[in-house]
Write an enzyme that holds these catalytic residues in place. Structure first.
Site, PDB file in Angstrom:
ATOM      1  N   MET A 594      46.901  44.177  32.973  1.00 10.83           N
ATOM      2  CA  MET A 594      48.223  44.075  33.590  1.00 10.83           C
ATOM      3  C   MET A 594      48.132  43.533  35.012  1.00 10.83           C
ATOM      4  SD  MET A 594      49.890  47.645  32.259  1.00 10.83           S
ATOM      5  CE  MET A 594      51.371  47.408  33.210  1.00 10.83           C
ATOM      6  N   CYS A 595      47.046  43.851  35.723  1.00 13.34           N
ATOM      7  CA  CYS A 595      46.873  43.363  37.094  1.00 13.34           C
ATOM      8  C   CYS A 595      46.085  42.054  37.079  1.00 13.34           C
ATOM      9  CB  CYS A 595      46.122  44.397  37.938  1.00 13.34           C
ATOM     10  SG  CYS A 595      47.014  45.943  38.145  1.00 13.34           S
ATOM     11  N   THR A 596      46.314  41.247  38.109  1.00 11.55           N
ATOM     12  CA  THR A 596      45.574  39.992  38.239  1.00 11.55           C
ATOM     13  C   THR A 596      44.220  40.313  38.842  1.00 11.55           C
ATOM     14  OG1 THR A 596      47.627  38.803  38.591  1.00 11.55           O
ATOM     15  CG2 THR A 596      45.609  37.671  39.189  1.00 11.55           C
TER      16      THR A 596
END
Length: 735
Positions: A594-596
């Site tokens: 979900m996070c970069t």
């Protein structure tokens, strides 16, 4: 008799002069140190009455230059309304022509052979006198400067070349010195002189006055100094009347002594009067312009100018004289003992370098930094680095096109912050950021527009916080932020949220209409779909940047098919390589998905690449239609020559970076007629149904594939597969 002394000019430089010089240096002169023509002005000498002391206070003999001194129109004395044929001038200033020479370094400024340079400028005045008999160069001046544009310090030295008379001119003492003009000329004569001067198209620096034969009973005539010989043809040269003056008196010195001794001799009211606008208020010392006027007369008319009646005209502000008018002008006769130098055709020596405030010959310093608005200082400093590029490296660089480009940044995270900073570095003045999230504690170390304080109490809205920080960095930027959620395909909109989503889409549409460039800097793939469709439909430049762990993609979208230039191959958009519609990529993902998750150095590289791609595109003569160069040699024929570059270099379609290999590849993706983002089917559906079409896409992924034609492509593919006659043999033929 005492030697005639002259009051020198004192330069008065307005701040506008230095501002204009700054612009001229950066935009026009650049590294040139060629002399540039300029103009300056001076007015008649003035004084004010001090009520406390009861005395007259003399004002300086000022010579002014300002921002208008560099204008081409200021090479004439006045504006259009005062040109010949007009009804007279309204100005009280005399305009002088000169030259301005700016040096590139302080060392060059100091090393100039000032004696030689001064002599060359003085020679120009002398040549004008001898060759043309013109008085236009008599007030010629020049100024040398060095402009330290980083510190806003300006070193300068004015010079007003004036010829030295040898022997010196003399003026009588006491009652024989300068007299009030009303003691020699009648008020009617003064009113007539004033009226004739005001009727002139421009205020003359020098002029002649010829009294009527009836003296004060007739109106005097005004003439040009260039017409001296013909203007005074019918006027005798002698100003002395006597019934017993011996013929043996020849020298002026003997004449003066005899006049002082003889009570039977008196000075007649002069009929030949040489006049000038006197910038000196000093009752004893006339202004600097008289020096060259006398030199002019001695050079051209030596036989009739051993004594000259001089009118120091200071009443330029008198409009309608009355019997009570206080006339400030003075008149007197100056004398020369013998004919030398100029009269013999030899150019006299000259003086004229201005002294500094310490009374020494030397340059002056104007330090504008303390008095300038810090915001203006910042604006000029920001532009300085960019404009210096044009001096030696890129003279064709169109900076105004870059600074005038309005950029919309979709995403105010890591990419958004770095892109915004790089845009400001290029001088972009309008930056709008859009984001739906708030600053979190993990952001400041990776996103340079945020600080720890921005994270507390739930965090500030990212877009607004980033815009505020941009304005703090540079107050001249027009930065705004908007908190907005972009709806996405594969993310159905509940019935209760339809109106809010509609408002969000309308706001996004309005923002895209107001800007020239859209930067897509979001985290998810599907969040880029709506801006892609809107950008293509509205003909905007769209720049995409996306990050992986150690890879990045930067690309520019091509134009829609119907707008494609003939002979140009259409470039694809972000979705042109997809054979399925974008869908939900966020649901059922782990935290790292979900996070970069990316290498910290990758975002600045990708962001800078995206901004540089935009600026290179803006400099290309074809703009958004610019063709890309061929792909990298390892991906295509190595002999293929690069084409389509701008003044900044290549304008690629896609740049794919591989940080692990420290390598970039330039690729070309062709536009696809069944693309879910830029195909005509999708764009026409949006233009026809607007938000209703978008809402269907949000709620039904198959609808987007239908209008793009992907469903038919799948059917065609399945039909083709079924049509193939597969050989189900034993395969012995391969043994």
């Amino acid at each position: 008799m005492p030697t005639l002394q002259f009051a020198p000019f004192s330069s008065v430089v307005s701040p506008a002069f230095w501002h204009k010089l700054t612009d001229l240096k950066i935009d026009v002169l650049k590294l040139s140190d060629e002399a540039v023509p300029i103009t300056g002005t001076y007015t008649a000498g003035k004084s004010i009455f001090d009520r406390e002391t009861g005395q007259e206070v003399l004002l300086g003999t000022g010579f002014s230059v300002g921002g208008e001194s560099f204008d081409a129109s200021s090479t004439t004395s006045h504006d259009e309304s005062t040109l010949p044929g007009a009804s007279g001038h309204s100005g009280n200033a005399v305009t002088a022509t000169g030259s301005f020479k700016n040096f590139n370094t302080i060392e060059e400024f100091k090393a100039l052979d000032k004696t030689k340079y001064f002599d060359e400028e003085a020679q120009k005045i002398w040549d004008s006198i001898i060759a043309t008999k013109s008085t236009t160069e008599l007030n010629r001046f020049f100024v040398i400067t060095f402009a330290d544009l980083k510190k806003y310090k300006y070193y300068y030295w004015f010079s007003f070349p004036a010829f030295v008379s040898k022997p010196a001119w003399e003026i009588g003492e006491g009652s024989e010195s300068w007299k009030s003009v009303v003691d020699v000329l009648s008020r009617d004569e003064l009113a007539s002189i004033n009226a004739q001067l005001r009727a002139e198209p421009t205020l003359p620096a020098f002029f002649l006055v010829k009294r009527a034969r009836g003296g004060s009973q007739g109106a005097p005539a005004i003439g040009k100094v260039e017409d001296y010989e013909t203007f005074f043809t019918d006027v005798p040269t002698s100003e002395v009347r006597s019934s017993s003056l011996p013929r043996s008196i020849r020298s002026l010195a003997s004449l003066t002594k005899r006049l002082r001794r003889s009570s039977s001799l008196t000075l007649a009211r002069p009929q030949r009067i040489v006049s000038f606008i006197d910038p000196s208020p000093d009752p004893q010392n006339p202004g600097w312009p008289l020096r060259n006027l006398l030199a002019y007369l001695r050079a051209l008319y030596p036989e009739s100018t051993t004594s000259v009646s001089v009118l120091r005209w200071r009443d330029t502000e008198v409009t309608t004289p009355t019997p009570n008018t206080v006339w400030k002008s003075q008149i007197g006769t100056v004398y020369l003992k013998e004919v030398e130098g100029a009269a013999a055709g030899k150019r006299p020596s000259a003086v004229g370098w201005e002294r500094n405030p310490n009374g020494k010959l030397g340059a002056r310093l104007a330090d504008l930094a303390p008095m300038m608005d810090p915001t203006r200082l910042a604006a000029q400093a920001v532009d300085l680095n960019l404009k210096l590029m044009r001096w030696r490296i890129l003279p064709q660089l169109d900076l105004e096109k870059v600074s005038g480009t309005k950029c919309l940044l979709l995403g105010a995270g890591t990419l958004g912050c770095y892109v915004a900073r790089a845009l400001m570095g290029w001088g972009v003045r309008t930056i709008t950021l859009l984001d739906s999230s708030r600053v979190s504690f993990s952001n400041p170390v990776r996103q340079p527009l945020f600080e720890f304080e921005d994270c507390v109490d739930g965090g500030k809205p990212k877009a607004e916080c980033a815009a505020e920080r941009l304005r703090k960095i540079f107050p001249g930027v027009n930065a705004t932020g908007h908190t907005l959620s972009i709806p996405m395909p594969g993310h159905p909109v509940p019935a209760g949220s339809v109106e809010q989503v509609r408002k969000d889409v309308e706001k996004l549409e309005a923002l895209i209409d107001e800007h020239d460039v859209i930067f897509q800097l979001m985290d998810s793939r599907e969040s880029r779909w709506v801006p892609t469709v809107l950008g293509a439909a509205k003909g905007k430049i769209v720049i995409n940047a996306a990050l992986g762990f150690d890879t990045f993609l930067v690309m520019r979208h091509g134009v829609r098919a119907r707008d494609q230039k003939e002979g140009h191959e259409r470039l694809g958009c972000y979705y042109c390589n997809d054979i399925v519609a974008p869908g939900d990529s966020l649901t059922d993902r782990t935290l790292d998905q979900m996070c970069t998750v990316t290498r910290p150095g990758l975002a600045p590289i990708a962001s800078a690449t995206a901004v540089e791609l935009l600026t290179s595109l803006l400099q290309h003569p074809d703009g958004v239609h610019a063709p890309p160069p061929p792909p990298n040699p390892e991906l295509g024929p190595s002999s293929q020559a690069e084409t389509g570059g701008s003044v900044l270099g290549a304008v690629p379609h896609q740049i794919r970076g591989f940080l692990a290999q420290f390598r970039n590849l330039q690729l070309i993706g062709r536009g696809w007629d069944r693309c879910t983002g830029c195909s005509e089917g999708v764009l026409e559906a949006y233009e026809k149904d607007g938000f209703d079409m978008l809402l269907k896409v949000f709620n039904d992924q198959k609808y987007l594939e239908e209008i793009a034609g992907l469903d038919k492509m799948k059917e065609e593919g399945e039909a083709a597969m079924e049509a193939v006659d597969w050989d189900e043999g034993s395969g012995d033929e391969f043994d």
